[in-house]
Design an enzyme around this catalytic site. Structure first.
Site, PDB file in Angstrom:
ATOM      1  N   LYS A  12      46.066 -44.100  62.972  1.00 36.86           N
ATOM      2  CA  LYS A  12      44.927 -43.352  63.519  1.00 36.86           C
ATOM      3  C   LYS A  12      44.858 -43.449  65.042  1.00 36.86           C
ATOM      4  O   LYS A  12      44.315 -42.551  65.696  1.00 36.86           O
ATOM      5  CB  LYS A  12      43.633 -43.863  62.891  1.00 36.86           C
ATOM      6  CG  LYS A  12      43.577 -43.660  61.387  1.00 36.86           C
ATOM      7  CD  LYS A  12      42.389 -44.387  60.752  1.00 36.86           C
ATOM      8  CE  LYS A  12      42.414 -44.256  59.238  1.00 36.86           C
ATOM      9  NZ  LYS A  12      41.299 -45.016  58.604  1.00 36.86           N
ATOM     10  N   TYR A  50      36.940 -51.679  61.418  1.00 37.12           N
ATOM     11  CA  TYR A  50      35.912 -51.329  60.446  1.00 37.12           C
ATOM     12  C   TYR A  50      34.652 -52.157  60.693  1.00 37.12           C
ATOM     13  O   TYR A  50      34.240 -52.324  61.837  1.00 37.12           O
ATOM     14  CB  TYR A  50      36.450 -51.476  59.019  1.00 37.12           C
ATOM     15  CG  TYR A  50      37.827 -50.900  58.839  1.00 37.12           C
ATOM     16  CD1 TYR A  50      38.077 -49.553  59.110  1.00 37.12           C
ATOM     17  CD2 TYR A  50      38.898 -51.686  58.418  1.00 37.12           C
ATOM     18  CE1 TYR A  50      39.348 -49.010  58.956  1.00 37.12           C
ATOM     19  CE2 TYR A  50      40.169 -51.149  58.259  1.00 37.12           C
ATOM     20  CZ  TYR A  50      40.384 -49.815  58.533  1.00 37.12           C
ATOM     21  OH  TYR A  50      41.635 -49.291  58.394  1.00 37.12           O
ATOM     22  N   SER A 108      46.080 -47.447  58.542  1.00 40.38           N
ATOM     23  CA  SER A 108      45.110 -46.953  59.528  1.00 40.38           C
ATOM     24  C   SER A 108      45.531 -47.159  60.977  1.00 40.38           C
ATOM     25  O   SER A 108      44.890 -46.611  61.881  1.00 40.38           O
ATOM     26  CB  SER A 108      43.746 -47.609  59.299  1.00 40.38           C
ATOM     27  OG  SER A 108      43.121 -47.073  58.164  1.00 40.38           O
ATOM     28  N   VAL A 126      45.199 -51.439  56.246  1.00 39.16           N
ATOM     29  CA  VAL A 126      45.142 -52.200  54.996  1.00 39.16           C
ATOM     30  C   VAL A 126      46.527 -52.578  54.489  1.00 39.16           C
ATOM     31  O   VAL A 126      46.642 -53.299  53.498  1.00 39.16           O
ATOM     32  CB  VAL A 126      44.344 -51.455  53.904  1.00 39.16           C
ATOM     33  CG1 VAL A 126      42.899 -51.279  54.328  1.00 39.16           C
ATOM     34  CG2 VAL A 126      44.990 -50.116  53.561  1.00 39.16           C
ATOM     35  N   TYR A 131      47.210 -36.442  56.060  1.00 35.88           N
ATOM     36  CA  TYR A 131      46.567 -37.744  56.293  1.00 35.88           C
ATOM     37  C   TYR A 131      47.247 -38.850  55.485  1.00 35.88           C
ATOM     38  O   TYR A 131      47.604 -39.907  56.028  1.00 35.88           O
ATOM     39  CB  TYR A 131      45.086 -37.649  55.937  1.00 35.88           C
ATOM     40  CG  TYR A 131      44.367 -38.972  55.947  1.00 35.88           C
ATOM     41  CD1 TYR A 131      44.007 -39.583  57.141  1.00 35.88           C
ATOM     42  CD2 TYR A 131      44.046 -39.623  54.758  1.00 35.88           C
ATOM     43  CE1 TYR A 131      43.351 -40.802  57.154  1.00 35.88           C
ATOM     44  CE2 TYR A 131      43.393 -40.837  54.759  1.00 35.88           C
ATOM     45  CZ  TYR A 131      43.045 -41.422  55.958  1.00 35.88           C
ATOM     46  OH  TYR A 131      42.402 -42.635  55.964  1.00 35.88           O
TER      47      TYR A 131
END
Length: 311
Positions: free
Chosen positions: A69, A245, A66, A263, A193
């Site tokens: 992103k 998160y 992530s 992660v 993605y």
């Protein structure tokens, strides 16, 4: 700050983390990540002058997941500007990174670009007008450019592993598609993605790639302006409020820096005006953030007085 102090602090923290037994749990829902040695730890800090302080497994590549992103958001903002915010919000979610609950309540608009649904929507925007291979190549070249390292690659085994098991992400994408949030075929968007999340980088490469966020959108070594100062500040603001998160508040409370976790166990953190920081330890906490990564960053900001909220 002297480079000797920075080097010593990073080395001390790396040694302390190596001795800890509370390492968290590796991500077991992505088979390739479940195979990673939980004993790994790396830390790199690159200051405003380009000095690199490194400790532990600083040059061992890991799956950034992530953290990608941050860079896809940067690309999308460069392409579409504020049109990005028609597809995705800027608020913390307070729920798990792969939750579908808020999408149901909010008509398919993800809360922010750093949860899975939001990043899928941003990926779809980058993909528009391109073939998946072209969009993915653009993302990878952007990462290589920022890190000044053309050796950065995608771990195809990790990408394939995610494609085989990414049922929740497929549900998120299809749900957004039903509300007209995605323009492209779901399989195409998800393929891009999964692959950009499977980019493999070392702490050294990742810290280099994040330097523009620490210096008002500009790489201080090359003088290249990646984004405007205002956009860099806004990306940092989102990293602070949404980058971890449902553990974002805890990270801000303990570390006090903008950051983005993945992660795979990595964290990119930004000390504005001072340094770009990358840490990696694959064991995760209950929110999916690196357990020792957060502890190491908390120690770093305390010892160097780098929290954005003061010493």
């Amino acid at each position: 700050m002297s480079t000797d102090l920075l080097d010593r602090t990073v080395a001390e923290i790396a040694e302390e983390m190596a001795q800890r037994t509370d390492r968290g749990e590796v991500a077991n829902y992505i088979p390739e990540l479940a195979r990673v040695d939980p004993q790994g730890f790396g830390l790199v800090v690159i200051d405003a002058d380009g000095h690199v302080a490194a400790g532990g497994d600083a040059d061992l590549p890991f799956s950034i997941q992530s953290i990608s992103k941050v860079f896809t958001l940067t690309l999308a903002l460069g392409k579409a500007g504020d049109r990005v915010w028609r597809r995705v919000g800027r608020e913390p979610s307070g729920t798990a990174f792969n939750s579908i609950v808020q999408l149901e309540r909010e008509r398919g608009i993800p809360r922010n670009p750093f949860i899975n649904a939001g990043a899928i929507a941003v990926t779809d925007l980058i993909l528009s007008g391109h073939q998946p291979r072209e969009a993915l190549g653009e993302i990878l070249r952007f990462m290589q450019f920022l890190a000044a390292d053309s050796a950065i690659t995608i771990d195809e085994a990790v990408a394939a592993s995610e494609q085989r098991t990414g049922f929740r992400n497929a549900a998120l994408a299809n749900y957004m598609k039903s509300f007209g949030v995605l323009d492209n075929p779901v399989d195409y968007t998800l393929g891009v993605y999964f692959h950009h999340c499977a980019i493999a980088m070392s702490c050294r490469q990742l810290a280099m790639a994040g330097r523009f966020l620490a210096h008002n959108g500009r790489n201080p070594s090359t003088g290249h302006n990646v984004v405007s100062a205002q956009r860099a500040r806004r990306i940092n603001a989102l990293m602070l409020t949404c980058g971890h998160y449902d553990g974002s508040g805890e990270f801000a409370y303990r570390v006090g820096l903008p950051g983005k976790s993945g992660v795979g166990g990595g964290v990119l953190a930004v000390a504005p005006g001072k340094a770009s920081i990358a840490v990696w330890s694959p064991g995760l906490d209950a929110s999916g953030n690196s357990h020792l990564g957060r502890i190491a960053l908390e120690a770093l900001t305390k010892r160097l007085g780098w929290s954005i909220f003061g010493v």
